[in-house]
Scaffold this motif. Structure first.
Motif, short mmCIF file in Angstrom:
data_model
loop_
_atom_site.label_atom_id
_atom_site.label_comp_id
_atom_site.label_asym_id
_atom_site.label_seq_id
_atom_site.Cartn_x
_atom_site.Cartn_y
_atom_site.Cartn_z
N ALA A 1 0.83 -1.21 0.00
CA ALA A 1 0.00 0.00 0.00
C ALA A 1 0.87 1.26 0.00
O ALA A 1 0.56 2.25 -0.68
CB ALA A 1 -0.94 -0.01 1.20
N ASP B 1 2.23 1.82 -3.42
CA ASP B 1 1.20 2.38 -4.31
C ASP B 1 1.00 3.87 -4.07
O ASP B 1 0.89 4.65 -5.02
CB ASP B 1 -0.12 1.63 -4.14
CG ASP B 1 -0.11 0.26 -4.78
OD1 ASP B 1 0.75 0.02 -5.65
OD2 ASP B 1 -0.97 -0.57 -4.42
N THR B 2 0.97 4.29 -2.81
CA THR B 2 0.77 5.72 -2.54
C THR B 2 1.98 6.54 -2.98
O THR B 2 1.82 7.63 -3.54
CB THR B 2 0.50 5.96 -1.04
OG1 THR B 2 1.56 5.41 -0.27
CG2 THR B 2 -0.82 5.34 -0.63
#
Length: 144
Positions: free
Chosen positions: A86, A89-90
């Motif tokens: 995550a 991805d950010t």
């Protein structure tokens, strides 16, 4: 070649042959085909490119380089800092939101034993987030 044998009859005149001799016609056709083949120009299957001459000037500011490491078990690292999927991805989203000229160069460095699904997942995330400057480094480990 054929031979014409008369049907008998007592006359001494030979019968008239009504068949056309095809040999000269075939010879002429073969000569014409050979001349046609010789006169056809050779086809080049090349693409002409106008390449730049000389070395381009160096960029005014060296690009920012981000290294994403992928370990054999799928562990991800961003500039040698272990992160989860995550977070990758950010951070890729933040990099992709910038203008193309200001985007950092993303260097993807997979381990030799890493499964393809982890590498493909990171590359798909980078593409989905709009990152355009991405490359694989450390390919010499795969040469055997």
């Amino acid at each position: 070649m054929s031979m014409n044998i008369g049907t008998g009859g007592g006359s001494g005149e030979p019968e008239v042959m009504v068949e056309m001799n095809m040999t000269p016609l075939i010879d002429v056709m073969l000569v014409l085909i050979i001349m046609l083949i010789i006169t056809i120009p050779i086809q080049n299957h090349s693409v002409n490119l106008n390449l730049p001459v000389g070395n381009p000037p160096p960029p005014p500011v060296p690009p920012v380089v981000v290294t994403i490491g992928i370990d054999f078990d799928g562990t991800l690292s961003w500039n040698d800092e272990t992160v989860d999927r995550a977070t990758i991805d950010t951070r890729l989203g933040e990099a992709g939101a910038k203008a193309v000229a200001d985007q950092p160069e993303v260097h993807l460095k997979p381990n030799k034993l890493a499964e393809y699904k982890y590498v493909a997942g990171v590359m798909a995330s980078a593409q989905r987030q709009g990152v355009t400057k991405i490359g694989l480094i450390g390919n010499e480990q795969f040469v055997q």
